[in-house]
Design a protein around this motif. Structure first.
Motif, PDB file in Angstrom:
ATOM      1  N   VAL A 202     -55.599  18.590  35.184  1.00  0.00           N
ATOM      2  CA  VAL A 202     -54.198  18.240  34.917  1.00  0.00           C
ATOM      3  C   VAL A 202     -53.931  16.756  35.139  1.00  0.00           C
TER       4      VAL A 202
ATOM      5  N   GLU B 149     -50.034  14.109  30.888  1.00  0.00           N
ATOM      6  CA  GLU B 149     -48.654  13.871  31.327  1.00  0.00           C
ATOM      7  C   GLU B 149     -47.711  14.639  30.415  1.00  0.00           C
ATOM      8  N   VAL B 150     -46.714  15.264  31.020  1.00  0.00           N
ATOM      9  CA  VAL B 150     -45.690  15.988  30.274  1.00  0.00           C
ATOM     10  C   VAL B 150     -44.419  15.154  30.290  1.00  0.00           C
TER      11      VAL B 150
ATOM     12  N   PHE C 113     -49.953  25.268  32.350  1.00  0.00           N
ATOM     13  CA  PHE C 113     -49.618  24.006  33.019  1.00  0.00           C
ATOM     14  C   PHE C 113     -48.507  23.279  32.277  1.00  0.00           C
ATOM     15  N   PHE C 114     -48.647  23.178  30.969  1.00  0.00           N
ATOM     16  CA  PHE C 114     -47.672  22.464  30.141  1.00  0.00           C
ATOM     17  C   PHE C 114     -46.294  23.113  30.243  1.00  0.00           C
TER      18      PHE C 114
ATOM     19  N   ARG D  94     -44.533  22.756  33.636  1.00  0.00           N
ATOM     20  CA  ARG D  94     -43.915  21.441  33.845  1.00  0.00           C
ATOM     21  C   ARG D  94     -42.618  21.321  33.039  1.00  0.00           C
ATOM     22  N   CYS D  95     -42.606  21.903  31.861  1.00  0.00           N
ATOM     23  CA  CYS D  95     -41.364  21.916  31.075  1.00  0.00           C
ATOM     24  C   CYS D  95     -40.274  22.675  31.810  1.00  0.00           C
TER      25      CYS D  95
ATOM     26  N   ASP E  66     -39.982  23.122  35.028  1.00  0.00           N
ATOM     27  CA  ASP E  66     -39.508  22.308  36.156  1.00  0.00           C
ATOM     28  C   ASP E  66     -38.434  21.321  35.697  1.00  0.00           C
ATOM     29  N   ALA E  67     -38.673  20.686  34.557  1.00  0.00           N
ATOM     30  CA  ALA E  67     -37.708  19.708  34.035  1.00  0.00           C
ATOM     31  C   ALA E  67     -36.419  20.390  33.588  1.00  0.00           C
TER      32      ALA E  67
END
Length: 280
Positions: A35, A39-40, A121-122, A125-126, A128-129
């Protein structure tokens, strides 16, 4: 991979699905993604991701998107995209709590250079945002029904949405059966797009361009008659058993409001889908 005659091969659908120029490709499910190499990023401007999805995702279309995220490698190259979109109907977001701010994961596409297991993972992270933006959850659909072109070429093998298992999503079961409207290349054409053309609603010209590109010819002055002609000569109708629906709660409160997850669908034995040499 190509078969012995160079025309058709097989892939096991339990592998991690990837895309490149609308062709399905696969990575081993056992791969471990580093990871730190990725970066996302939230993209306020959707245009670069829209172009990426239209080039690589089998559907070749971009939904009405609220939040767009890119997956970038160390060199800054875009290698994946996720579009969190506005559903066609508010009811699509049920059983997420009524009044909660929620979206649909309308597109998710990673290139074949990205190792297996990067999807979770991708998307994590989305999420989380989106949680920081005040959203409560999302729904998404996995389509188990393969798509074929008018010549029988498999352009999209079916999938079960194994990524949502990794994300501890709530499996809600299959949506209702319906009838697909398929373009000659195997892509699905949305009924809502037909309604936009007939009513000249926002986005109708884009829908017309899709049909023209698919071989419908230039639209007639009588647009309603042209649509009926396209339905009779260009678009195929095909029964669909219903997509598999998942809910992704972003917080504990939203999760408690959801029903218990049904058992995740699984492939009892390896299932193979034909892949043409065009995608090899």
């Amino acid at each position: 991979m190509p078969g012995g005659d160079g025309a058709v091969g097989s892939v096991i659908t339990e592998l991690c699905q990837r895309w490149r120029r609308r062709c399905a490709r696969y990575r081993p499910a056992g791969e471990v993604v580093d990871v730190s190499r990725y970066e996302v990023a939230l993209h306020p401007r959707h245009a670069p991701l829209k172009a990426f999805v239209e080039e690589h995702h089998y559907a070749g279309t971009w939904p009405a998107t609220r939040f767009a995220f890119g997956l970038h490698d160390r060199g800054g190259e875009l290698v994946g995209a996720a579009a969190f979109s506005v559903p066609v109907r508010d009811a699509v977001l049920r059983p997420l709590p009524l009044g909660a701010d929620a979206v649909e994961l309308g597109r998710l596409v990673l290139l074949d250079v990205v190792p297996g297991n990067a999807e979770s993972f991708f998307v994590a992270r989305c999420i989380d945002a989106l949680r920081r933006e005040g959203l409560a959850g999302a729904v998404s659909f996995a389509d188990p029904h393969p798509r074929t072109s008018v010549t029988g070429e498999v352009v999209k093998p079916g999938h079960l949405g194994v990524i949502y298992t990794a994300l501890s999503a709530v499996y809600l079961g299959p949506a209702r059966p319906h009838t697909l409207l398929l373009l000659p290349d195997g892509r699905s054409f949305n009924r809502r797009a037909l309604a936009k053309i007939r009513r000249r609603e926002r986005g109708w010209r884009y829908a017309v361009e899709q049909l023209v590109t698919a071989g419908a010819g230039e639209p007639w002055p009588n647009l309603d008659a042209w649509v009926e002609h396209v339905l009779a000569t260009v678009i195929r109708r095909e029964p669909h058993p219903g997509c598999l629906k998942y809910a992704l709660p972003f917080d504990a409160h939203t999760r408690r409001a959801l029903p218990a997850s049904k058992p995740y669908p699984r492939v009892a034995v390896p299932v193979c889908a034909a892949v043409t040499a065009r995608c090899a």
